[in-house]
Write a protein that holds these residues in place. Structure first.
Motif: not given
Length: 329
Positions: A298-307
């Motif tokens: 949950g803390l790293f939700a969306g990390v791939v599209p964000r990066m």
């Protein structure tokens, strides 16, 4: 190094005038019959690296009005380009981070929902950041001592974020609410927010946004400047715009990864119902709630599209900024 000094070397001199990093001594010509000397850290001698003494801090000359206007215009153009090009990735990231989940927030429907808010806010937001960044950097003490350069960039970037967030947060609030409610228009969401929450509703999440952006800038901009300085030194002349863009992509992607939890907390605060505990803007409480209910994922939700968005954004944004500023000066 002050970006105002990043100009191409004097072609007529026959040698680039880009300063060497601390500790490097100019290579001298080899003696007849001897091999060319090479730099050996920690050992003195011709062509070898030697420890250098820290120079006394100096101040950059204040920016000329022309440089300030160039920073403002270049930052604005760069901001509009990157925000509009990468808007779909930002929408996917927001929906992945929303409390109702990706599919209930709209999935892949209405991927450009909220784009009018971004189109209006991008230019002044990016312009405010860069004109603050360049002006603060120009007045801070800056010497050849290696420890001063990243500190200067960190303070300048943090100051730029605090100012830019005054414009960014209202735009971000409206944009993110439109992204998770694709059936509602941007104007309707703006009117609803002002009617029920007033101006302070548009600034909900200001503190969490600043707390996200400052660590991001503390990582991204010193890393960007360091990579450019290293590349410039290695090739013997100032980096080109595309090289600056590559440095920006690496710096942005790394900074995006390490600050994703703060981005998730900011999104939850902006999307929370008025009057709820999360809407109060306590970042630590928001992070704690996410950890308890969803854990590390949950803390790293969306990390791939964000990066992906910020790496591409760093390439487009910083490359466009450097090229536009170069054309204007």
């Amino acid at each position: 190094m002050h970006s105002g000094a990043r100009r191409p070397p004097d072609r007529g001199s026959g040698a680039p005038r880009w300063p060497r990093p601390c500790g490097a001594r100019p290579l001298r010509g080899p003696r007849p019959g001897s091999p060319s000397p090479r730099a050996v850290p920690g050992r003195a001698g011709p062509g070898r690296a030697v420890p250098c003494r820290a120079a006394a801090p100096r101040r950059h000359p204040h920016m000329e009005p022309r440089e300030s206007w160039a920073a403002l215009a270049a930052g604005g153009v760069a901001g509009v380009c990157v925000d509009l090009i990468l808007f779909p990735l930002d929408t996917v990231k927001t929906r992945l981070q929303s409390p109702q989940g990706f599919w209930k927030a709209g999935g892949f429907r209405g991927i450009y929902a909220g784009v009018p808010s971004t189109a209006i806010g991008s230019f002044p937001n990016a312009a405010a950041f860069f004109i603050t960044y360049e002006n603060v950097k120009s007045v801070l003490p800056h010497g050849s001592a290696s420890y001063l350069t990243p500190v200067t960039h960190m303070v300048a970037a943090s100051s730029g974020e605090v100012v830019a967030c005054l414009i960014r947060v209202p735009s971000e609030v409206v944009k993110q609410r439109a992204q998770v409610s694709p059936s509602a228009s941007t104007f309707r969401i703006l009117s609803h927010t002002l009617y029920h929450e007033g101006i302070q509703g548009l600034y909900r999440g200001y503190k969490s946004t600043v707390l996200r952006e400052i660590p991001f800038s503390l990582v991204q901009f010193p890393l960007w400047e360091a990579l450019k300085d290293l590349w410039s030194w290695k090739q013997g002349h100032v980096v080109d715009s595309w090289q600056s863009a590559v440095c920006g992509a690496f710096a942005g992607g790394f900074a995006a990864a390490v600050t994703t939890p703060l981005d998730v907390a900011k999104t939850r605060i902006m999307l929370a119902k008025a009057g709820s505990a999360t809407a109060r803007g306590n970042v630590l409480a928001a992070l704690g709630g996410i950890w308890r209910t969803q854990g590390l994922s949950g803390l790293f939700a969306g990390v791939v599209p964000r990066m992906a968005a910020i790496s591409l954004g760093g390439f487009i944004f910083l490359g466009t900024y450097e090229k536009t500023r170069e054309l204007l000066l």
